[in-house]
Design a protein around this motif. Structure first.
Motif, PDB file in Angstrom:
ATOM      1  N   ALA A 152       8.450   7.031  -3.548  1.00 47.72           N
ATOM      2  CA  ALA A 152       8.219   7.645  -5.000  1.00 47.72           C
ATOM      3  C   ALA A 152       6.784   7.017  -5.885  1.00 47.72           C
ATOM      4  O   ALA A 152       6.840   6.090  -6.691  1.00 47.72           O
ATOM      5  CB  ALA A 152       8.283   7.444  -6.548  1.00 47.72           C
ATOM      6  N   PRO A 153       5.577   6.663  -4.853  1.00 46.77           N
ATOM      7  CA  PRO A 153       4.238   5.994  -5.300  1.00 46.77           C
ATOM      8  C   PRO A 153       3.723   5.612  -7.095  1.00 46.77           C
ATOM      9  O   PRO A 153       4.594   7.203  -7.592  1.00 46.77           O
ATOM     10  CB  PRO A 153       3.332   7.096  -4.329  1.00 46.77           C
ATOM     11  N   GLN A 176       8.864   8.731   8.222  1.00 44.54           N
ATOM     12  CA  GLN A 176       8.794   7.924   9.111  1.00 44.54           C
ATOM     13  C   GLN A 176       7.471   7.151   9.814  1.00 44.54           C
ATOM     14  O   GLN A 176       6.801   6.359  10.248  1.00 44.54           O
ATOM     15  CB  GLN A 176       8.399  10.202  10.123  1.00 44.54           C
ATOM     16  N   GLY A 177       6.392   7.713   8.296  1.00 44.53           N
ATOM     17  CA  GLY A 177       5.546   6.485   7.962  1.00 44.53           C
ATOM     18  C   GLY A 177       5.819   4.332   7.582  1.00 44.53           C
ATOM     19  O   GLY A 177       5.616   3.701   8.500  1.00 44.53           O
ATOM     20  N   ARG A 178       7.171   4.822   7.129  1.00 47.60           N
ATOM     21  CA  ARG A 178       7.744   3.547   6.925  1.00 47.60           C
ATOM     22  C   ARG A 178       7.963   3.045   8.336  1.00 47.60           C
ATOM     23  O   ARG A 178       7.717   1.712   8.968  1.00 47.60           O
ATOM     24  CB  ARG A 178       8.779   3.152   5.999  1.00 47.60           C
ATOM     25  N   ALA A 197       0.920  -1.156  -0.139  1.00 46.93           N
ATOM     26  CA  ALA A 197      -0.057  -0.201   0.155  1.00 46.93           C
ATOM     27  C   ALA A 197       0.547   1.229  -0.029  1.00 46.93           C
ATOM     28  O   ALA A 197       0.685   2.238  -0.805  1.00 46.93           O
ATOM     29  CB  ALA A 197      -0.637   0.023   1.486  1.00 46.93           C
ATOM     30  N   MET A 198       1.895   1.052   0.719  1.00 47.56           N
ATOM     31  CA  MET A 198       2.658   2.609   1.004  1.00 47.56           C
ATOM     32  C   MET A 198       3.333   2.197  -1.257  1.00 47.56           C
ATOM     33  O   MET A 198       4.024   3.891  -1.188  1.00 47.56           O
ATOM     34  CB  MET A 198       4.088   2.483   1.551  1.00 47.56           C
ATOM     35  N   LYS A 221      -0.293   7.046   2.942  1.00 46.30           N
ATOM     36  CA  LYS A 221       1.038   7.582   3.576  1.00 46.30           C
ATOM     37  C   LYS A 221       0.464   7.621   4.592  1.00 46.30           C
ATOM     38  O   LYS A 221      -0.253   8.887   5.372  1.00 46.30           O
ATOM     39  CB  LYS A 221       1.043   9.249   2.886  1.00 46.30           C
ATOM     40  N   PRO A 222       0.299   7.040   5.112  1.00 44.47           N
ATOM     41  CA  PRO A 222       0.180   6.565   6.990  1.00 44.47           C
ATOM     42  C   PRO A 222       0.443   8.041   7.417  1.00 44.47           C
ATOM     43  O   PRO A 222       1.383   8.302   7.259  1.00 44.47           O
ATOM     44  CB  PRO A 222       0.606   5.643   7.374  1.00 44.47           C
ATOM     45  N   ARG A 223      -0.076   7.975   8.818  1.00 45.31           N
ATOM     46  CA  ARG A 223       0.111   8.985   9.383  1.00 45.31           C
ATOM     47  C   ARG A 223       1.013   8.313  10.624  1.00 45.31           C
ATOM     48  O   ARG A 223       0.572   7.897  11.606  1.00 45.31           O
ATOM     49  CB  ARG A 223      -1.569   9.891  10.446  1.00 45.31           C
ATOM     50  N   TYR A 224       2.187   8.768  11.247  1.00 48.78           N
ATOM     51  CA  TYR A 224       3.094   8.098  11.932  1.00 48.78           C
ATOM     52  C   TYR A 224       3.515   8.094  12.533  1.00 48.78           C
ATOM     53  O   TYR A 224       3.226   7.237  14.101  1.00 48.78           O
ATOM     54  CB  TYR A 224       4.830   8.964  10.982  1.00 48.78           C
TER      55      TYR A 224
END
Length: 569
Positions: free
Chosen positions: A564-565, A237-239, A104-105, A110-113
């Motif tokens: 780079a999604p 940071q999300g990763r 998904a990333m 882009k998850p909120r870290y």
């Protein structure tokens, strides 16, 4: 297809709405990822709350209201197959959740870290509310602390030498197979074991709770340090949050088993935070880490390699490392260092080396078989590390000036080298366990996505599955046969496959498949993917200055896919 819709922002209506990730395929759906991560912990908590079983440790009598909590004895006797299947399901569900989250990333999530970090922290804290599962190592931690509490040296005497001659309320609850083995842990780890005994008294249940605390707190702090390494880049940071604190494989391997790996990693991550600022303080960090566990020395080598062009800084790093190491291993515990190297002489059943060792053991003594397997292991470590050094992407650590050369940045070099050495050691070592993977997940979380993401997920899941139930207790014949085959056959095959995956990656760096056996239908593109958000943007001239010409193999390996999604239509 992946659609990006706009959502209405709360607060100031004048602000433009931001895009919201809307996946159309389940295996790129972040909601499925979060379900897998949370579901894995929920199953773990269920099994632990049922009380002592084939996978849940027996902690003896409870004299306080402290965790871990579980049903009183006699209320239910969990079936060994039932709890084992639930834990297998938890590991598979968690691995799938992590895999979907990574996809998904790569596709634009882009998850909120901060929220992801909070979720992982809650899941970790909930995990220590039930007894440790599958591994009885925590009982040995308690035993080594007990030896110190009664005035014995855990590096010189074993728990069995005491409880076989006299009753002890703590030592009597230990389990095989390490009861006749002296401590192999560093002095700092031994001090936490002693402190747990001081806080828990003569009750194994309470001692184990404090050991769980001394496992989860360093784990949370180490993960927070990784997020600090990725500062200034919310996507990075999300990763970092996904691969560390919210990583279900780590929550299971490190926290659910109350292992002490995180203590060493916490100090090492603290040292990395000072790589650009103060090499002496960085050395203090890695030195304290080595006082907890010697295997973290791989990161020390990586940090030293980062300063190879700056002798003064390299010397300061060594001096900083020598201060805590000298005090701990020379003055306070001179026998600890040699004992801490004992793990290098074992062969774990789930490793690639076990089948070879068993084959050689037929034709020669076990001692000579271990020597041969050990030589092959060290040669393999060097070769695999070199191969990985050719293909692991170069990704600038956050905070680097846009005109700076990322190949001369000490933090970037230290992170990348630590990743290369850790992965090479993990997949070639003849003694390897799932909680050791924490060494690789931490630097991997800060760097760019690559095939190492897949390798670590597959490797960690296989090793975790292999050690369920994982204890040296009597089991039914059917479960014992199934678990043994998983441990001595399935897991070694998968570990060998991971070594093969690295070799194929090195030979064919342009191929996206993990096992590119089929011929490519179209020739690979000549141009390498562009660095999108992996480092601050710079002009073409500055980029050319900061990155010297590379061979085609190395250029093709440079990729930061998750920064780079890609959009599918």
């Amino acid at each position: 297809m992946t659609a990006a819709k706009h959502k209405r922002r709360r607060g100031n209506p004048a602000k433009p709405s931001g895009p919201r990730y809307r996946p159309a395929i389940w295996h790129r759906n972040h909601q499925f990822a979060l379900f897998g991560i949370v579901g894995a912990t929920a199953l773990t908590l269920l099994v632990g709350f049922l009380g002592p079983s084939a996978v849940t440790l027996t902690l003896g009598p409870r004299h306080s209201y402290l965790p871990p909590w579980y049903l009183p004895a006699g209320v239910i006797k969990p079936n060994e197959w039932f709890v084992s299947i639930l834990i297998w399901a938890a590991i598979i569900l968690g691995a799938l959740g992590l895999w979907v989250g990574l996809r998904a990333m790569a596709d634009g999530w882009k998850p909120r870290y901060k929220k992801l970090f909070g979720l992982g922290t809650v899941l970790s804290l909930l995990t220590i509310c039930v007894p440790p599962l599958t591994s009885a190592d925590v009982l040995m931690y308690a035993a080594y602390g007990r030896l110190q509490a009664i005035g014995r040296d855990p590096y010189e005497i074993t728990p069995a030498e005491v409880f076989r001659g006299q009753f002890d309320p703590v030592l009597s609850w230990t389990e095989r197979p390490w009861q006749d083995t002296p401590s192999v842990y560093g002095p700092i780890t031994s001090w936490t074991q002693l402190l747990a005994n001081k806080l828990g008294g003569d009750n194994m249940h309470d001692i184990v709770f404090w050991l769980q605390v001394f496992s989860v707190v360093p784990f949370i702090l180490a993960c927070a340090g990784v997020l600090m390494l990725a500062h200034g880049d919310p996507r990075r940071q999300g990763r970092a949050a996904l691969l560390t604190i919210a990583n279900p494989l780590l929550i299971w391997a490190v926290v659910a088993g109350a292992h002490n790996e995180a203590l060493a990693v916490m100090f090492a991550v603290a040292g990395l935070l000072f790589m650009r600022k103060n090499p002496f303080v960085a050395g203090l960090g890695i030195g304290l880490a080595g006082c907890a566990k010697v295997s973290i020395g791989l990161w020390g080598l990586a940090m030293l390699w980062a300063y190879r062009r700056e002798p003064k800084k390299a010397l300061l790093l060594c001096l900083g490392t020598a201060v805590p190491m000298g005090l701990a291993y020379v003055l306070w515990q001179p026998t600890a260092f040699l004992q801490s190297l004992r793990n290098g002489g074992y062969v774990s059943v789930g490793s690639w080396a076990n089948p070879l060792y068993r084959l050689l053991d037929v034709f020669m003594t076990g001692y000579h078989a271990k020597i041969i397997v050990g030589v092959i292991s060290y040669i393999g470590l060097i070769i695999i590390a070199w191969m990985l050094s050719r293909v692991v992407p170069w990704t600038a650590a956050p905070g680097l000036d846009k005109d700076a050369d990322l190949r001369r940045d000490p933090l970037t070099i230290a992170l990348r080298t630590a990743l290369v050495l850790s992965v090479a050691w993990l997949i070639t070592s003849m003694y390897t366990l799932s909680w050791y993977d924490l060494l690789a997940w931490m630097p991997l979380a800060v760097l760019a996505a690559s095939k190492l993401d897949q390798i670590m997920v597959i490797r960690g899941a296989a090793l975790s599955l292999a050690y369920v139930p994982g204890r040296a207790i009597d089991l039914g014949k059917a479960l014992d046969f199934t678990a043994t085959r998983m441990r001595d056959t399935v897991s070694p095959i998968i570990q060998m496959a991971m070594v093969l995956a690295v070799i194929l990656w090195w030979r064919q760096p342009d191929r996206p498949e993990l096992f590119p056996f089929k011929k490519s239908k179209a020739p690979p593109t000549a141009s390498a993917p562009q660095l999108s958000e992996s480092r601050p943007k710079a002009s073409k001239t500055a980029a050319a200055r900061s990155s010297p010409p590379q061979p085609a193999r190395a250029r093709a390996a440079i990729s930061v896919r998750e920064f780079a999604p890609r959009r599918k239509s």
